[in-house]
Motif scaffolding. Sequence first.
Motif, PDB file in Angstrom:
ATOM      1  N   TYR A 118       0.891  -1.158   0.000  1.00 11.67           N
ATOM      2  CA  TYR A 118       0.000   0.000   0.000  1.00 11.67           C
ATOM      3  C   TYR A 118       0.922   1.199   0.000  1.00 11.67           C
ATOM      4  N   GLU A 119       1.222   1.724  -1.176  1.00 11.38           N
ATOM      5  CA  GLU A 119       2.325   2.654  -1.308  1.00 11.38           C
ATOM      6  C   GLU A 119       1.983   3.794  -2.259  1.00 11.38           C
ATOM      7  N   VAL A 120       2.348   5.018  -1.843  1.00  6.77           N
ATOM      8  CA  VAL A 120       2.168   6.215  -2.661  1.00  6.77           C
ATOM      9  C   VAL A 120       3.525   6.576  -3.243  1.00  6.77           C
ATOM     10  N   LEU A 121       3.574   6.755  -4.561  1.00  5.73           N
ATOM     11  CA  LEU A 121       4.815   7.116  -5.245  1.00  5.73           C
ATOM     12  C   LEU A 121       4.629   8.469  -5.931  1.00  5.73           C
ATOM     13  N   LYS A 122       5.661   9.303  -5.898  1.00  5.02           N
ATOM     14  CA  LYS A 122       5.610  10.612  -6.548  1.00  5.02           C
ATOM     15  C   LYS A 122       6.467  10.569  -7.803  1.00  5.02           C
ATOM     16  N   SER A 123       5.933  11.073  -8.900  1.00  7.67           N
ATOM     17  CA  SER A 123       6.661  11.088 -10.165  1.00  7.67           C
ATOM     18  C   SER A 123       7.935  11.915 -10.045  1.00  7.67           C
ATOM     19  N   ASP A 124       9.007  11.437 -10.668  1.00  3.16           N
ATOM     20  CA  ASP A 124      10.247  12.210 -10.688  1.00  3.16           C
ATOM     21  C   ASP A 124      10.258  13.231 -11.820  1.00  3.16           C
ATOM     22  N   LYS A 125       9.227  13.190 -12.681  1.00  2.00           N
ATOM     23  CA  LYS A 125       9.135  14.118 -13.813  1.00  2.00           C
ATOM     24  C   LYS A 125       8.048  15.163 -13.631  1.00  2.00           C
ATOM     25  N   ASP A 126       7.014  14.829 -12.866  1.00  2.00           N
ATOM     26  CA  ASP A 126       5.874  15.725 -12.676  1.00  2.00           C
ATOM     27  C   ASP A 126       5.499  15.745 -11.196  1.00  2.00           C
ATOM     28  N   PRO A 127       5.792  16.833 -10.488  1.00  2.00           N
ATOM     29  CA  PRO A 127       5.528  16.879  -9.049  1.00  2.00           C
ATOM     30  C   PRO A 127       4.043  16.840  -8.684  1.00  2.00           C
ATOM     31  N   LEU A 128       3.173  16.976  -9.665  1.00  2.00           N
ATOM     32  CA  LEU A 128       1.730  16.941  -9.406  1.00  2.00           C
ATOM     33  C   LEU A 128       1.126  15.567  -9.685  1.00  2.00           C
ATOM     34  N   MET A 129       1.974  14.586 -10.010  1.00  2.00           N
ATOM     35  CA  MET A 129       1.499  13.242 -10.336  1.00  2.00           C
ATOM     36  C   MET A 129       1.943  12.236  -9.276  1.00  2.00           C
ATOM     37  N   LEU A 130       0.953  11.504  -8.733  1.00  2.00           N
ATOM     38  CA  LEU A 130       1.216  10.425  -7.791  1.00  2.00           C
ATOM     39  C   LEU A 130       0.658   9.135  -8.353  1.00  2.00           C
ATOM     40  N   THR A 131       1.286   8.041  -7.999  1.00  2.00           N
ATOM     41  CA  THR A 131       0.759   6.713  -8.325  1.00  2.00           C
ATOM     42  C   THR A 131       0.598   5.963  -7.010  1.00  2.00           C
ATOM     43  N   PHE A 132      -0.534   5.320  -6.879  1.00  2.00           N
ATOM     44  CA  PHE A 132      -0.845   4.551  -5.676  1.00  2.00           C
ATOM     45  C   PHE A 132      -0.818   3.084  -6.075  1.00  2.00           C
ATOM     46  N   ILE A 133       0.004   2.300  -5.389  1.00  2.00           N
ATOM     47  CA  ILE A 133       0.069   0.858  -5.619  1.00  2.00           C
ATOM     48  C   ILE A 133      -0.619   0.176  -4.447  1.00  2.00           C
ATOM     49  N   GLU A 134      -1.643  -0.595  -4.746  1.00  2.00           N
ATOM     50  CA  GLU A 134      -2.348  -1.368  -3.727  1.00  2.00           C
ATOM     51  C   GLU A 134      -2.280  -2.821  -4.156  1.00  2.00           C
ATOM     52  N   ARG A 135      -1.816  -3.685  -3.269  1.00  2.00           N
ATOM     53  CA  ARG A 135      -1.654  -5.103  -3.612  1.00  2.00           C
ATOM     54  C   ARG A 135      -2.236  -5.937  -2.478  1.00  2.00           C
ATOM     55  N   TYR A 136      -3.092  -6.870  -2.843  1.00  2.00           N
ATOM     56  CA  TYR A 136      -3.841  -7.673  -1.862  1.00  2.00           C
ATOM     57  C   TYR A 136      -3.667  -9.157  -2.163  1.00  2.00           C
ATOM     58  N   THR A 137      -3.847  -9.989  -1.130  1.00  2.00           N
ATOM     59  CA  THR A 137      -3.734 -11.435  -1.329  1.00  2.00           C
ATOM     60  C   THR A 137      -4.800 -11.954  -2.287  1.00  2.00           C
ATOM     61  N   ASP A 138      -5.969 -11.298  -2.325  1.00  2.00           N
ATOM     62  CA  ASP A 138      -7.030 -11.669  -3.257  1.00  2.00           C
ATOM     63  C   ASP A 138      -7.988 -10.494  -3.400  1.00  2.00           C
ATOM     64  N   LYS A 139      -8.829 -10.542  -4.401  1.00  2.00           N
ATOM     65  CA  LYS A 139      -9.749  -9.431  -4.663  1.00  2.00           C
ATOM     66  C   LYS A 139     -10.978  -9.473  -3.752  1.00  2.00           C
ATOM     67  N   ASP A 140     -11.630 -10.623  -3.666  1.00  2.00           N
ATOM     68  CA  ASP A 140     -12.912 -10.698  -2.969  1.00  2.00           C
ATOM     69  C   ASP A 140     -12.820 -10.482  -1.468  1.00  2.00           C
ATOM     70  N   GLU A 141     -11.904 -11.157  -0.818  1.00  2.00           N
ATOM     71  CA  GLU A 141     -11.822 -11.069   0.642  1.00  2.00           C
ATOM     72  C   GLU A 141     -10.951  -9.888   1.095  1.00  2.00           C
ATOM     73  N   ALA A 142      -9.688  -9.887   0.672  1.00  2.00           N
ATOM     74  CA  ALA A 142      -8.730  -8.891   1.163  1.00  2.00           C
ATOM     75  C   ALA A 142      -9.067  -7.470   0.716  1.00  2.00           C
ATOM     76  N   TYR A 143      -9.440  -7.305  -0.555  1.00  2.00           N
ATOM     77  CA  TYR A 143      -9.715  -5.955  -1.066  1.00  2.00           C
ATOM     78  C   TYR A 143     -11.162  -5.535  -0.818  1.00  2.00           C
ATOM     79  N   LEU A 144     -12.103  -6.281  -1.389  1.00  2.00           N
ATOM     80  CA  LEU A 144     -13.503  -5.846  -1.327  1.00  2.00           C
ATOM     81  C   LEU A 144     -14.104  -5.928   0.072  1.00  2.00           C
ATOM     82  N   LYS A 145     -13.800  -6.989   0.787  1.00  5.86           N
ATOM     83  CA  LYS A 145     -14.429  -7.194   2.096  1.00  5.86           C
ATOM     84  C   LYS A 145     -13.675  -6.495   3.228  1.00  5.86           C
TER      85      LYS A 145
END
Length: 188
Positions: A118-145
Amino acid sequence: VHASLLIASEVKQERRQVRWRSSKNAKEVCPSKHMHITPRRPRKLHSPLPFTLPCLSLFFSSGKSSAGAGIMTSSTEPAFTLLVTMRFKSEKYVQQFLSDVEPVCNYVKSKEPTTLAYEVLKSDKDPLMLTFIERYTDKDEAYLKIHKSGEPFLEFRPKLKAMQDDGNVEITGESYMDTMVGFGDRVV
């Protein structure tokens, strides 16, 4: 010879358990072959930023993955990942987002063990751009529930929606299932 190999194996196993117990980040020894918690050292930023990014990552490795590729949970379901890109209208809104999302990051780190990253990354080229990486063990239980019902997430989401409705951030994103080809962060 067989007895000395067995003893060497037991010593190696004991060292592994001691390492687990002595790690500051590990909450408990996890001897399961199917899911081992791997504490991650904090990253050192190579360029000084005027603020600290609220980011975290919890990574799990599994004995079921091929050559360390990808992440498989004990249920053999591939990991589920969201990559969300946000383009903000000004630095003011970047800072507001980071401030608003930090409690969610802290909660996820301490209360959601099925969230792998669960990580926020800031672009090295555009200070107004962020990318959020979210990674879960599965979609139904870990993410949705689990994740989407967490109290800090439920408090944060309307703030981001208001920022979006006011035209202060454009959000795009995609979701992915792990292919088991390649690897995530390397623990060093």
